[in-house]
Design a protein around this motif. Sequence first.
Motif, short mmCIF file in Angstrom:
data_model
loop_
_atom_site.label_atom_id
_atom_site.label_comp_id
_atom_site.label_asym_id
_atom_site.label_seq_id
_atom_site.Cartn_x
_atom_site.Cartn_y
_atom_site.Cartn_z
N ASN A 170 0.82 -1.21 0.00
CA ASN A 170 0.00 0.00 0.00
C ASN A 170 0.86 1.26 0.00
N HIS A 181 -7.13 8.29 -2.75
CA HIS A 181 -6.74 9.62 -2.27
C HIS A 181 -7.08 10.69 -3.31
N ASP A 300 -5.81 5.11 3.79
CA ASP A 300 -5.10 3.84 3.60
C ASP A 300 -5.44 2.85 4.71
#
Length: 361
Positions: A170, A181, A300
């Motif tokens: 990630n 994002h 995340d």
Amino acid sequence: VESEARLVPLLTKGHTSVARVTDDWYVACRSRDLGKTPLAATILGLPLVVYRQANGAPAALLDRCPHRNVPLSIGCVKGDHLECAYHGWQLDREGTVKVVPGLAGPHEARGRRVESFACREQDGLVWIYLTPDEEPKREPFAFTWARDRSYTTVYQRLRAVGTLHATAENALDVPHTAFLHRGLFRKDKPERQRIDVVVKRWHDRVEAEYVGEARPTGLVGKILAPRGGTVKHFDRFFLPGIVQVEYALGASHFIASAALTPVSDFETDLHAVISFKLPIPGFLLVPFLRPIALRIFGQDARVLALQADTIKRFGGEQYMSTDVDVVGNHILRLLRDAERGPRKPRESVEEPVEKRLTMLV
Ligand code: FES
Ligand SMILES: [Fe+2]
């Protein structure tokens, strides 16, 4: 009933990429968090106690008193010894029992000991070598830029609910930034730019170089390089769990690294060390960038937790990858190989395995 029968083969158990690399260094805590009281730390499910000896050097033992199995981390430090809170047995740095209060005769120390772990303190972090009672085969990762006074360095500890592999992938994954994002880092634009990626893998690390990438669109890109331009961009993973993202544009240099500590199979601590040299002074930038970085991390962390949850519900992982999953599979391979056997020393010179690919960013 019929539809149930058709569903069953879909739910086959894959394996889970929980690699347990033990002959290497992990961050237990930040230096400043380790004072006079011992601390409990868990790495790969192993309960450890970390404390400072009389000379200030950190030491680590298995967090279980050999007498009656009380955690040593609730005890205290007496000179160079760690004293158990229950009956006051004292252990030395090697984990050998040195004092048994109330015992009239001399005690036989042989055999009465707990596993001991090598420790290092560098770059403001306390590192533990996870194979007990062994001379470390290598040194912990060095955060070189954090040692350079001309850089501003920021530290941040974070916790992700996810495997070390998923968390590392990630951190280095480019394609998700335009979606998860959206607007903060990259945008999903109709006109994407074709760039070359050079991927190199050594026995202990993998590096992806993005060649000719325009400054990322989105808020962060604008702050880091207000005038735009072509950036030098590298993503790197080093065993056993260091991730690094490097951007350079003109005199600006931004290098974010994180030491990943697998607390348990599905919990990973990130000790992020972010160093940069930019036209805008660091002290002005940090209060502005920190909330954005934390917001990105929150997005995340949420997706990693959902990923971990889904893997558990299906009883294993099942991945479908393409070329734009640039480093994920390499990370998994490095971890699997390291788990299986001994590695060459970090300094060893070798030709990397190289792959070139093209992607649209
Ligand atoms: S349990 Fe530690 S001294 Fe008894
Ligand atoms: Fe992300």
